[in-house]
Design a protein around this motif. Sequence first.
Motif, PDB file in Angstrom:
ATOM      1  N   SER A  96       0.828  -1.207   0.000  1.00  0.00           N
ATOM      2  CA  SER A  96       0.000   0.000   0.000  1.00  0.00           C
ATOM      3  C   SER A  96       0.862   1.257   0.000  1.00  0.00           C
ATOM      4  O   SER A  96       2.074   1.212   0.257  1.00  0.00           O
ATOM      5  N   VAL A  97       0.216   2.373  -0.274  1.00  0.00           N
ATOM      6  CA  VAL A  97       0.890   3.668  -0.203  1.00  0.00           C
ATOM      7  C   VAL A  97       1.484   3.863   1.184  1.00  0.00           C
ATOM      8  O   VAL A  97       2.659   4.232   1.347  1.00  0.00           O
ATOM      9  N   GLU A  98       0.684   3.600   2.209  1.00  0.00           N
ATOM     10  CA  GLU A  98       1.139   3.783   3.586  1.00  0.00           C
ATOM     11  C   GLU A  98       2.328   2.885   3.913  1.00  0.00           C
ATOM     12  O   GLU A  98       3.287   3.320   4.562  1.00  0.00           O
ATOM     13  N   GLU A  99       2.279   1.639   3.455  1.00  0.00           N
ATOM     14  CA  GLU A  99       3.381   0.713   3.719  1.00  0.00           C
ATOM     15  C   GLU A  99       4.670   1.176   3.048  1.00  0.00           C
ATOM     16  O   GLU A  99       5.758   1.065   3.624  1.00  0.00           O
ATOM     17  N   ASN A 100       4.576   1.694   1.830  1.00  0.00           N
ATOM     18  CA  ASN A 100       5.753   2.217   1.142  1.00  0.00           C
ATOM     19  C   ASN A 100       6.356   3.384   1.909  1.00  0.00           C
ATOM     20  O   ASN A 100       7.576   3.447   2.107  1.00  0.00           O
ATOM     21  N   VAL A 101       5.515   4.307   2.339  1.00  0.00           N
ATOM     22  CA  VAL A 101       6.008   5.478   3.070  1.00  0.00           C
ATOM     23  C   VAL A 101       6.607   5.051   4.410  1.00  0.00           C
ATOM     24  O   VAL A 101       7.665   5.554   4.833  1.00  0.00           O
ATOM     25  N   ASP A 148      -2.211   0.151  -8.174  1.00  0.00           N
ATOM     26  CA  ASP A 148      -3.521   0.686  -8.560  1.00  0.00           C
ATOM     27  C   ASP A 148      -3.520   2.212  -8.672  1.00  0.00           C
ATOM     28  O   ASP A 148      -4.544   2.812  -9.010  1.00  0.00           O
ATOM     29  N   LEU A 149      -2.386   2.842  -8.378  1.00  0.00           N
ATOM     30  CA  LEU A 149      -2.271   4.292  -8.538  1.00  0.00           C
ATOM     31  C   LEU A 149      -1.994   4.634  -9.994  1.00  0.00           C
ATOM     32  O   LEU A 149      -1.420   3.837 -10.740  1.00  0.00           O
ATOM     33  N   SER A 150      -2.350   5.854 -10.387  1.00  0.00           N
ATOM     34  CA  SER A 150      -1.927   6.345 -11.695  1.00  0.00           C
ATOM     35  C   SER A 150      -0.420   6.510 -11.699  1.00  0.00           C
ATOM     36  O   SER A 150       0.224   6.605 -10.641  1.00  0.00           O
ATOM     37  N   TYR A 151       0.163   6.566 -12.911  1.00  0.00           N
ATOM     38  CA  TYR A 151       1.611   6.730 -12.998  1.00  0.00           C
ATOM     39  C   TYR A 151       2.033   8.061 -12.372  1.00  0.00           C
ATOM     40  O   TYR A 151       3.067   8.139 -11.689  1.00  0.00           O
ATOM     41  N   GLY A 152       1.232   9.084 -12.557  1.00  0.00           N
ATOM     42  CA  GLY A 152       1.549  10.379 -11.968  1.00  0.00           C
ATOM     43  C   GLY A 152       1.579  10.322 -10.450  1.00  0.00           C
ATOM     44  O   GLY A 152       2.464  10.907  -9.811  1.00  0.00           O
ATOM     45  N   ASP A 153       0.616   9.600  -9.853  1.00  0.00           N
ATOM     46  CA  ASP A 153       0.601   9.465  -8.400  1.00  0.00           C
ATOM     47  C   ASP A 153       1.771   8.611  -7.914  1.00  0.00           C
ATOM     48  O   ASP A 153       2.283   8.820  -6.813  1.00  0.00           O
ATOM     49  N   GLN A 154       2.203   7.649  -8.723  1.00  0.00           N
ATOM     50  CA  GLN A 154       3.377   6.861  -8.340  1.00  0.00           C
ATOM     51  C   GLN A 154       4.625   7.737  -8.314  1.00  0.00           C
ATOM     52  O   GLN A 154       5.462   7.618  -7.413  1.00  0.00           O
ATOM     53  N   ARG A 155       4.747   8.629  -9.294  1.00  0.00           N
ATOM     54  CA  ARG A 155       5.897   9.549  -9.287  1.00  0.00           C
ATOM     55  C   ARG A 155       5.827  10.461  -8.064  1.00  0.00           C
ATOM     56  O   ARG A 155       6.843  10.759  -7.425  1.00  0.00           O
ATOM     57  N   LYS A 156       4.630  10.908  -7.741  1.00  0.00           N
ATOM     58  CA  LYS A 156       4.449  11.777  -6.576  1.00  0.00           C
ATOM     59  C   LYS A 156       4.787  11.023  -5.289  1.00  0.00           C
ATOM     60  O   LYS A 156       5.427  11.578  -4.378  1.00  0.00           O
ATOM     61  N   LEU A 157       4.382   9.751  -5.221  1.00  0.00           N
ATOM     62  CA  LEU A 157       4.703   8.938  -4.047  1.00  0.00           C
ATOM     63  C   LEU A 157       6.207   8.743  -3.910  1.00  0.00           C
ATOM     64  O   LEU A 157       6.752   8.785  -2.802  1.00  0.00           O
ATOM     65  N   GLU A 158       6.881   8.540  -5.024  1.00  0.00           N
ATOM     66  CA  GLU A 158       8.329   8.380  -4.968  1.00  0.00           C
ATOM     67  C   GLU A 158       8.997   9.642  -4.422  1.00  0.00           C
ATOM     68  O   GLU A 158       9.957   9.574  -3.646  1.00  0.00           O
ATOM     69  N   LEU A 159       8.481  10.796  -4.789  1.00  0.00           N
ATOM     70  CA  LEU A 159       8.992  12.050  -4.238  1.00  0.00           C
ATOM     71  C   LEU A 159       8.755  12.114  -2.733  1.00  0.00           C
ATOM     72  O   LEU A 159       9.640  12.514  -1.967  1.00  0.00           O
ATOM     73  N   ALA A 160       7.558  11.731  -2.315  1.00  0.00           N
ATOM     74  CA  ALA A 160       7.243  11.736  -0.887  1.00  0.00           C
ATOM     75  C   ALA A 160       8.189  10.835  -0.116  1.00  0.00           C
ATOM     76  O   ALA A 160       8.655  11.184   0.977  1.00  0.00           O
ATOM     77  N   MET A 161       8.498   9.673  -0.683  1.00  0.00           N
ATOM     78  CA  MET A 161       9.413   8.739  -0.019  1.00  0.00           C
ATOM     79  C   MET A 161      10.843   9.279   0.001  1.00  0.00           C
ATOM     80  O   MET A 161      11.587   9.057   0.950  1.00  0.00           O
ATOM     81  N   ALA A 162      11.208  10.006  -1.047  1.00  0.00           N
ATOM     82  CA  ALA A 162      12.559  10.567  -1.100  1.00  0.00           C
ATOM     83  C   ALA A 162      12.782  11.614  -0.013  1.00  0.00           C
ATOM     84  O   ALA A 162      13.898  11.769   0.480  1.00  0.00           O
ATOM     85  N   VAL A 163      11.727  12.339   0.356  1.00  0.00           N
ATOM     86  CA  VAL A 163      11.880  13.368   1.387  1.00  0.00           C
ATOM     87  C   VAL A 163      11.529  12.838   2.778  1.00  0.00           C
ATOM     88  O   VAL A 163      11.556  13.589   3.750  1.00  0.00           O
ATOM     89  N   ALA A 164      11.231  11.535   2.874  1.00  0.00           N
ATOM     90  CA  ALA A 164      10.814  10.952   4.152  1.00  0.00           C
ATOM     91  C   ALA A 164      11.845  11.157   5.248  1.00  0.00           C
ATOM     92  O   ALA A 164      11.510  11.374   6.406  1.00  0.00           O
ATOM     93  N   GLY A 165      13.115  11.061   4.883  1.00  0.00           N
ATOM     94  CA  GLY A 165      14.188  11.227   5.866  1.00  0.00           C
ATOM     95  C   GLY A 165      14.643  12.656   6.040  1.00  0.00           C
ATOM     96  O   GLY A 165      15.702  12.888   6.634  1.00  0.00           O
ATOM     97  N   GLU A 166      13.856  13.609   5.525  1.00  0.00           N
ATOM     98  CA  GLU A 166      14.190  15.034   5.588  1.00  0.00           C
ATOM     99  C   GLU A 166      15.596  15.301   5.083  1.00  0.00           C
ATOM    100  O   GLU A 166      16.459  15.811   5.806  1.00  0.00           O
ATOM    101  N   PRO A 167      15.858  14.939   3.811  1.00  0.00           N
ATOM    102  CA  PRO A 167      17.205  15.100   3.258  1.00  0.00           C
ATOM    103  C   PRO A 167      17.596  16.570   3.121  1.00  0.00           C
ATOM    104  O   PRO A 167      16.736  17.449   3.004  1.00  0.00           O
TER     105      PRO A 167
END
Length: 249
Positions: A96-101, A148-167
């Motif tokens: 899920s989105v939550e599990e990825n984050v 089940d996300l759109s490709y655009g939302d997957q790219r957005k999720l990847e960005l969210a995960m990239a900033v998860a550690g407050e880089p």
Amino acid sequence: MRSAAIQLEGIGISFGGLRAVSDVSIDIAVGERRVLLGPNGAGKTTLFNMIGGQLTPTHGKVRLFGEDVTALPPHRRAHKGLARTFQITSLFQDASVEENVHLAVRALSSTRYGMMRGAAAPGPVWERVRALLDDWRFTSDRRTRVCDLSYGDQRKLELAMAVAGEPRVLLLDEPTSGLSAMETESVVTLIKELPSDVTVIVVEHDMDVAFEVADRFTILQNGQMVLTGTAEEVRNNAEIRRIYFGEGE
């Protein structure tokens, strides 16, 4: 004058007899938005991978906030504040989105070695997960499987995960590649909303996107740096206009 987040000191790399990147020196200031531009085969991705640690330069040095990180692998750089996305999404599609984050937050937390213990327990990790889901507008989709996300939302999720550690430094590899105009606009907005003290380095082919997100540009051709400058300097450079816009041909 702002201090440098990234310093490249004459870095280059060869593969066999092929010199892919040659003697590139760049200083990128803390909080700067820098876009790497160049035609296909110019060396952008190779340079990007040397900054991120996926490739080790044949010569030269990479400094992160003044520290020589040339020989450090990506995960060591991550713990020093550098994060990146890739041109092809690297998400867990069946989770899920939550599990990825959650995985992204836990990976850079002090509890990362106990990933399976208390995974659902409240605490700073889950507080950070909930904040990211809210900030990146995923709260209503938190239980949705990534596939089940759109490709655009997957790219957005990847960005969210990239900033998860407050880089402190964020590398974005073609963040709008394959997106619709509406999805591109959404991702550009999110990039522009990143904290002003985060240094952002972007590889981007879309010139409209590049001019919208960048403070400064570095132009590469045939593995060499041909120009570093502002948007105005790029627009006014006859050689760059010829390469990108076909002017004077």
